[in-house]
Design a protein around this motif. Sequence first.
Motif, PDB file in Angstrom:
ATOM      1  N   HIS A 104       0.844  -1.190   0.000  1.00  0.00           N
ATOM      2  CA  HIS A 104       0.000   0.000   0.000  1.00  0.00           C
ATOM      3  C   HIS A 104       0.884   1.247   0.000  1.00  0.00           C
ATOM      4  CE1 HIS A 104       0.636  -1.207   4.271  1.00  0.00           C
ATOM      5  NE2 HIS A 104       1.017   0.050   4.362  1.00  0.00           N
ATOM      6  N   THR A 105       0.277   2.376  -0.257  1.00  0.00           N
ATOM      7  CA  THR A 105       0.980   3.657  -0.183  1.00  0.00           C
ATOM      8  C   THR A 105       0.208   4.572   0.764  1.00  0.00           C
ATOM      9  OG1 THR A 105      -0.245   4.783  -1.941  1.00  0.00           O
ATOM     10  CG2 THR A 105       1.625   3.407  -2.616  1.00  0.00           C
ATOM     11  N   TRP A 111       0.584   8.511  -7.220  1.00  0.00           N
ATOM     12  CA  TRP A 111      -0.123   7.429  -7.912  1.00  0.00           C
ATOM     13  C   TRP A 111      -1.583   7.382  -7.466  1.00  0.00           C
ATOM     14  CZ3 TRP A 111       3.755   2.933  -6.563  1.00  0.00           C
ATOM     15  CH2 TRP A 111       4.955   3.125  -7.269  1.00  0.00           C
ATOM     16  N   HIS A 123      -2.701   5.627 -13.969  1.00  0.00           N
ATOM     17  CA  HIS A 123      -2.704   5.084 -12.606  1.00  0.00           C
ATOM     18  C   HIS A 123      -4.102   4.677 -12.130  1.00  0.00           C
ATOM     19  CE1 HIS A 123       1.482   5.994 -12.175  1.00  0.00           C
ATOM     20  NE2 HIS A 123       1.306   7.294 -12.342  1.00  0.00           N
ATOM     21  N   ARG A 126      -3.824   1.276 -10.664  1.00  0.00           N
ATOM     22  CA  ARG A 126      -2.683   1.015  -9.785  1.00  0.00           C
ATOM     23  C   ARG A 126      -3.154   0.602  -8.393  1.00  0.00           C
ATOM     24  NH1 ARG A 126       2.448   2.596 -10.372  1.00  0.00           N
ATOM     25  NH2 ARG A 126       2.046   1.667 -12.418  1.00  0.00           N
ATOM     26  N   PHE A 127      -4.369   0.988  -8.040  1.00  0.00           N
ATOM     27  CA  PHE A 127      -4.977   0.619  -6.758  1.00  0.00           C
ATOM     28  C   PHE A 127      -6.265  -0.159  -7.028  1.00  0.00           C
ATOM     29  CE2 PHE A 127      -2.260   4.207  -6.199  1.00  0.00           C
ATOM     30  CZ  PHE A 127      -1.601   3.969  -4.999  1.00  0.00           C
ATOM     31  N   LEU A 164      -2.277  -1.343  -3.067  1.00  0.00           N
ATOM     32  CA  LEU A 164      -1.816  -1.440  -4.449  1.00  0.00           C
ATOM     33  C   LEU A 164      -2.408  -2.676  -5.120  1.00  0.00           C
ATOM     34  CD1 LEU A 164       1.859  -0.349  -3.813  1.00  0.00           C
ATOM     35  CD2 LEU A 164       0.296   0.782  -5.406  1.00  0.00           C
ATOM     36  N   ASN A 165      -2.549  -2.616  -6.428  1.00  0.00           N
ATOM     37  CA  ASN A 165      -3.251  -3.649  -7.175  1.00  0.00           C
ATOM     38  C   ASN A 165      -2.281  -4.666  -7.777  1.00  0.00           C
ATOM     39  OD1 ASN A 165      -5.079  -5.129  -8.636  1.00  0.00           O
ATOM     40  ND2 ASN A 165      -5.482  -3.546 -10.166  1.00  0.00           N
ATOM     41  N   THR A 187       1.987  -2.887 -11.594  1.00  0.00           N
ATOM     42  CA  THR A 187       2.284  -2.605 -10.184  1.00  0.00           C
ATOM     43  C   THR A 187       3.582  -3.296  -9.771  1.00  0.00           C
ATOM     44  OG1 THR A 187      -0.076  -2.412  -9.688  1.00  0.00           O
ATOM     45  CG2 THR A 187       1.403  -2.754  -7.831  1.00  0.00           C
TER      46      THR A 187
END
Length: 523
Positions: A104-105, A111, A123, A126-127, A164-165, A187
């Motif tokens: 995760h971020t 992103w 993006h 991206r998640f 994150l994906n 990712t």
Amino acid sequence: MKRIEWLEDAVFYEIYPQSFYDSNGDGIGDILGIVAKLDYVKSLGCNAIWMNPCFDSPFKDAGYDVRNYKLVAPRYGTNEDLETLVEEMHKRDMHLLLDLVPCHTSEEHPWFKASTKQEKNEHSQRFIWTDGAFYKPNHLTAVGGEYERNGTYVISFFNCQPSLNYGFQSVTEKWQCATDSKEAISTQDAMIDVMKFWLAKGVDGFRVDMAACLVKHDEGEVGTQEAWKRMFSIVRKAYPEAVFVSEWSNPTRSLKCGFTMDFYLDHGWNGGNGYHHLLRDNDIDLNTYQLTKDESYFKFESSQTIHKFLKEYINDYKETKNDGYISWITDNHDMIRLKKFFTEEEIKVIYGFIFTMPGVPFLYYGDEIGMNYLEIPTKEGGYHRTGSRTPMQWAQKKNLGFSKADKEKLYLPVDESVEAPTVEQALQDKTSLLQYVKALIALRHTYKDLQSVNNFELYAASKKSKLFAYKRGDFLMVVNPSSREERLKLDAKYQVMHSVGTYELEANRLTKLKQCFLILKRN
């Protein structure tokens, strides 16, 4: 397992950077503060460091919410300071692992900000976003109503940590991606880029946060293992000496997919691995911090034998001894310090075990002097963990030598108790825990049989008592964390190299073993 020579005799020291040493007087520890204390770390016998997250972050979860993977957080210094740390460590034949957070971020990461837009962009995937603002997926935690995008986003822990994906092992909804989809691979490639960025600057590898949790709906963590295999195949082609230790706590999975080491932790969701029975088989009220029961093996008063641990450990060890190392820890930043549960005499027996087991051991900063766990308010998402993250205690001076800042500016309060231990005091006391730790680690460095090599052999494990003994080459380790006296017949002549507690050695027999840990070497 690829042979990485320096790891065979490695002993790590874990540093929580904001609490180790403040070099500029702002009340927060920093990277140049670590540089200033490298000789101390090396004097312990620790020749490697794992540093907790140092990347740019809003610090809603103490840096485990990353805003920029390629930028050192300004409160710790600069990228150049980190390069200086690497250079100074390598001068001392020391090695550095950074803390990689791949699952995760921060919600403030560029992103994620881009992914919140309704209009599609590079993006958007991206998640993990659902396809409706009111949709809450089963078996996952998702947040909605925060952004313009018509969907909810999956989080890892706090709302500030979007996942994150890396795809879904089993795709059941149209908004989900497969693990081999271009979105999931993208990712992986982004994380590979992060790893290469720091490895190119001389960093020796990474401790990987939540390593088992990349792919969602991942039965047996099969998809996550495949993701790591692919990422390692690319990273190690460029950096074959890179070292990775996983917060997985299941070596039969982590080491098989390419990690060099795996932490043995109290992670119940992985079915247990024996660690719990040794040190954390207790009940504690996290509201009052009162301990109501402790049946841990190493608690002198407990009745638990070694067998619950061995039942789980032996299988893990046998299955993975050719793949990598199991890593033992004294504590870490996510745990209540052992000092909360154990006396110094008990801790010495525990450390004897940790530093003489096969695999690569990790010493948490301050554990070498027996720092207390403080019952203090939460800070940066720490909650009950906050009390294990307080400033390092160097000397009997202002802020115990951690910082020259005013008290109210400190990242966390220092231990103000009369019995607060310090490095300065411990170095002057030949019987201190610090001196004991140094002696143990020195013995480990002296003999290859006691280093990382996977040469464990069970010697004795009583079903009626707590007596436990194991061999490593020419060495025999004997443990009895109980006030009940035991005896043990030896299969050869041995001399005692190290001891704590009570024992007598007569001919080929040990007697009066009580509350003890012994290291014996075959004559």
